[in-house]
Design an enzyme around this catalytic site. Structure first.
Site, PDB file in Angstrom:
ATOM      1  N   ASP A 152       0.807  -1.216   0.000  1.00  8.55           N
ATOM      2  CA  ASP A 152       0.000   0.000   0.000  1.00  8.55           C
ATOM      3  C   ASP A 152       0.844   1.272   0.000  1.00  8.55           C
ATOM      4  OD1 ASP A 152      -2.519   1.438   0.107  1.00  8.55           O
ATOM      5  OD2 ASP A 152      -1.749   2.117   2.033  1.00  8.55           O
ATOM      6  N   HIS A 232      -9.297   1.330  -0.004  1.00  9.32           N
ATOM      7  CA  HIS A 232      -9.820   2.683  -0.311  1.00  9.32           C
ATOM      8  C   HIS A 232     -10.534   2.822  -1.667  1.00  9.32           C
ATOM      9  CE1 HIS A 232      -5.750   2.742  -2.012  1.00  9.32           C
ATOM     10  NE2 HIS A 232      -5.186   2.981  -0.838  1.00  9.32           N
ATOM     11  N   ASN A 278      -4.715   9.937  -1.727  1.00  5.12           N
ATOM     12  CA  ASN A 278      -4.702   8.993  -2.839  1.00  5.12           C
ATOM     13  C   ASN A 278      -5.450   7.719  -2.444  1.00  5.12           C
ATOM     14  OD1 ASN A 278      -4.070   8.008  -5.330  1.00  5.12           O
ATOM     15  ND2 ASN A 278      -2.040   7.293  -4.748  1.00  5.12           N
ATOM     16  N   ASP A 305      -7.603   4.941   6.380  1.00  5.11           N
ATOM     17  CA  ASP A 305      -6.421   5.313   5.582  1.00  5.11           C
ATOM     18  C   ASP A 305      -5.716   6.484   6.270  1.00  5.11           C
ATOM     19  OD1 ASP A 305      -4.474   5.296   3.655  1.00  5.11           O
ATOM     20  OD2 ASP A 305      -5.752   6.004   2.017  1.00  5.11           O
TER      21      ASP A 305
HETATM   22  C1  NCD Z   1      -0.720   7.065   1.923  1.00  5.15           C
HETATM   23  C2  NCD Z   1       0.465   7.482   2.767  1.00  5.15           C
HETATM   24  O1  NCD Z   1       0.604   8.701   3.035  1.00  5.15           O
HETATM   25  O2  NCD Z   1       1.246   6.630   3.202  1.00  5.15           O
HETATM   26  N1  NCD Z   1      -1.346   8.224   1.386  1.00  5.15           N
HETATM   27  C3  NCD Z   1      -2.616   8.329   0.954  1.00  5.15           C
HETATM   28  O3  NCD Z   1      -2.990   9.371   0.442  1.00  5.15           O
HETATM   29  N2  NCD Z   1      -3.470   7.349   1.100  1.00  5.15           N
HETATM   30  C4  NCD Z   1      -0.208   6.127   0.908  1.00  5.15           C
HETATM   31  C5  NCD Z   1      -1.174   5.735  -0.132  1.00  5.15           C
HETATM   32  O4  NCD Z   1      -1.952   4.810   0.092  1.00  5.15           O
HETATM   33  O5  NCD Z   1      -1.124   6.298  -1.218  1.00  5.15           O
HETATM   34 ZN    ZN Z   2      -3.171   3.115  -0.540  1.00  2.00          ZN
END
Ligand code: NCD
Ligand code: ZN
Length: 423
Positions: A152, A232, A278, A305
Site C-alpha cells: 500500500d 480505499h 490517494n 487510511d
Molecule cells: C498514503 C500514505 O501517506 O502513506 N497516502 C494516501 O494518500 N493514502 C499512501 C497511499 O496509500 O497512497
Molecule cells: Zn493506498
C-alpha cells in the site's frame, strides 16, 4: 484480577440486531457477563448513562509511520488518536522507513506494540522493500506475525508477482490488500480529473487508474481461486466491478474511507493540500455510488487510511504528499453521514467498522459474549463532535474534516478491560 463494571450502556448487538440497556462486567480484560442488572463489586464502576455501546472499532488501514517517519506519527501518538476515536485494533501499513519486508523490522514493531494501549496488527510488504521486483518471503513474515500483505502506497504493478502473491497468501491464510492504482494513468496527476482539475489548471487522475487496476485484481483472484481485498474504493466504476465480481463468486472484499462518502473534489477549490489524498476525492456521482455500495453490502469495511503528514509537508498544494488523518473522525463522520442520514442502520455500521474488518484480518471483534476481549466504544449519538485541530491526539493535524461538526461523539474507549480514553 482487575475488574470493571459498566452500567446502563445501550449495547449494540449485531447478532440479533437488538439495542438493549445493559450492564457489562469485565474481569482480566475479558467480558464475563452482560445482563440487565449486575450487582457486583468491581475495582471500578462506570455509569454509561444510556450511551450507545459498540465493539471497539477495527481500523484495517492506518499509516503508523513507525519506524522511520516518527516526525509525522509514532506508535504512541497513533494509539492515543485511535483511543480517542474508539478504535481498539489497527492494521498498520508497511510503507515505513525501512518498509516492513524483513522479519527483523516486523519483529521490532510487534515487540514494541506489546506495550501499546491498543491492539496493533502489522502488515508486511508483498514485494521486497516495495520495489515491485521480487516477492518478500511471505511465509517467514507470516510466521513472524504479519497480519496481511500489501505494498500500500504503491500498486504491485507486475501482475505475475501479484498472482503469485495471491496464491501464496491463500496457502498461508493471510489476506492480500491491494492499493489499486495504475501509475501510467496517474502520470503525475494530483487530484481527480474533471471539471475541478480543469478549473484549477492542475493535472488530473482519470478514474480509469483505479477502475482498471481493480478489474485486474478481480481477474487475478478469479484465475487462481484466491482472495483479494481492495483498499480505499473511491469510484463508481470500482464499486460496480466489485459488485459484479461478488455476484460471480470471486473471493473479494473491499473497504472505503469516510472521506469518499462525505466529500467531493469541490473541496479542492480551496487549494488546501489537506484535501489531497490517494485515491483523490471524486465527484458527487462517485460519492453516491460508494454510499449505494455501502448500503447493498458491496463494500465490506470502512477504514480510515489514516495518513499523517506535518503542516510543513502539507504547506504547498501541488507538491504536498498525499494523505489525511482519520482516526478521531471515523465514528462521528460515519455515524452522521450513514446512520443519521438514513442510509444504513446502526448494526450495519458496526459490521463495517468492526466485525467485517476483523473477519478479513482473521481475528475476532468483541461480540459481547462471555470470554470476548473487552474492547468497547461508548459514544453519544446526539453529542456533537466539532473537529478542532487543537484538540486532536495524534502528531499531525492534516484532516479534511477540520472545523466541521458531526454527531456521535466518542465518550469512552475500553481496550482489553482498560479504560484507555475518557472524553
Ligand atoms: C498514503 C500514505 O501517506 O502513506 N497516502 C494516501 O494518500 N493514502 C499512501 C497511499 O496509500 O497512497
Ligand atoms: Zn493506498
Amino acid at each position: 484480577m482487575k475488574s470493571l463494571l459498566i452500567k446502563n450502556a445501550v449495547v449494540i448487538n449485531c447478532d440479533d440486531r437488538s439495542l438493549n440497556k445493559q450492564d457489562i462486567y469485565i474481569e482480566d480484560g475479558v467480558i464475563r457477563e452482560v445482563s440487565f442488572l449486575i450487582n457486583r463489586e468491581a475495582d471500578e464502576t462506570v455509569d454509561a448513562g444510556g450511551l450507545l455501546c459498540g465493539p471497539g472499532l477495527v481500523d484495517m488501514h492506518v499509516h503508523m509511520r513507525d519506524p522511520g517517519q516518527t516526525h509525522k506519527e509514532d506508535m504512541h501518538t497513533l494509539s492515543a488518536a485511535a483511543a480517542a476515536g474508539g478504535v481498539t485494533t489497527v492494521l498498520a501499513m508497511p510503507n515505513t522507513a525501512p518498509p516492513v519486508s524483513s522479519v527483523g523490522v516486523l519483529r521490532d514493531i510487534l515487540d514494541r506494540a506489546k506495550g501499546s494501549c491498543i491492539n496493533i496488527l502489522q502488515a508486511a510488504c508483498v514485494t521486497e522493500n516495495m520495489r515491485g521486483e521480487r516477492l518478500s518471503d511471505l511465509e517467514a513474515l507470516k510466521i513472524a506475525g504479519a497480519a496481511a500483505f500489501s505494498d500500500d502506497g504503491r500498486p504491485v504493478e507486475n501482475a505475475r508477482l501479484m498472482l503469485q502473491a495471491i496464491k501464496e497468501a491463500a496457502r498461508l491464510n493471510v489476506p492480500v490488500l491491494s492499493h489499486a492504482e495504475d501509475l501510467n494513468i496517474v502520470n503525475g496527476g494530483i487530484i481527480n480529473e474533471g471539471e475541478i482539475s480543469r478549473r484549477l489548471g492542475v493535472k488530473g487522475i482519470d478514474r480509469a487508474s483505479e477502475d482498471s487496476s481493480t478489474a485486474r485484481e478481480m481477474a487475478l483472484a478469479a484465475a487462481c481461486g484466491g482472495s483479494i481485498h481492495i483498499c480505499h474504493v473511491s469510484t463508481r466504476g470500482s464499486v460496480s466491478i466489485i459488485r459484479d465480481a461478488k455476484r460471480r463468486g470471486v473471493k473479494i472484499t473491499c473497504e472505503t474511507a469516510p472521506h469518499y462518502f462525505t466529500l467531493t473534489d469541490e473541496a479542492l477549490l480551496s487549494c488546501d493540500a489537506d484535501y489531497r489524498m490517494n485515491p483523490p476525492l471524486r465527484t458527487q456521482d462517485d460519492v453516491n455510488a460508494v454510499i449505494r455500495g455501502i448500503a447493498d453490502g458491496t463494500i465490506d469495511a470502512i477504514a480510515t487510511d489514516h495518513a499523517p503528514h506535518t503542516a510543513q509537508e502539507k504547506a504547498d498544494f501541488k507538491t504536498a504528499p498525499n494523505g489525511i488523518i482519520g482516526l478521531e473522525t471515523l465514528l462521528p463522520v460515519s455515524y452522521t453521514n450513514l446512520v443519521r442520514a438514513g442510509r444504513i442502520d446502526i448494526f450495519r455500521l458496526f459490521e463495517m467498522l468492526a466485525y467485517n474488518p476483523a473477519d478479513i484480518l482473521r481475528t475476532r471483534a468483541n461480540r459481547f459474549a462471555g470470554g470476548d476481549r473487552a474492547d468497547i466504544v461508548l459514544f453519544d449519538p446526539h453529542g456533537e463532535f466539532k473537529v478542532d485541530i487543537n484538540r486532536l491526539h495524534g502528531k499531525s493535524v492534516n484532516t479534511a474534516f477540520k472545523n466541521m461538526s458531526f454527531y456521535g461523539a466518542v465518550k469512552m474507549t475500553v481496550c482489553g478491560g482498560n479504560i484507555i480514553y475518557r472524553a
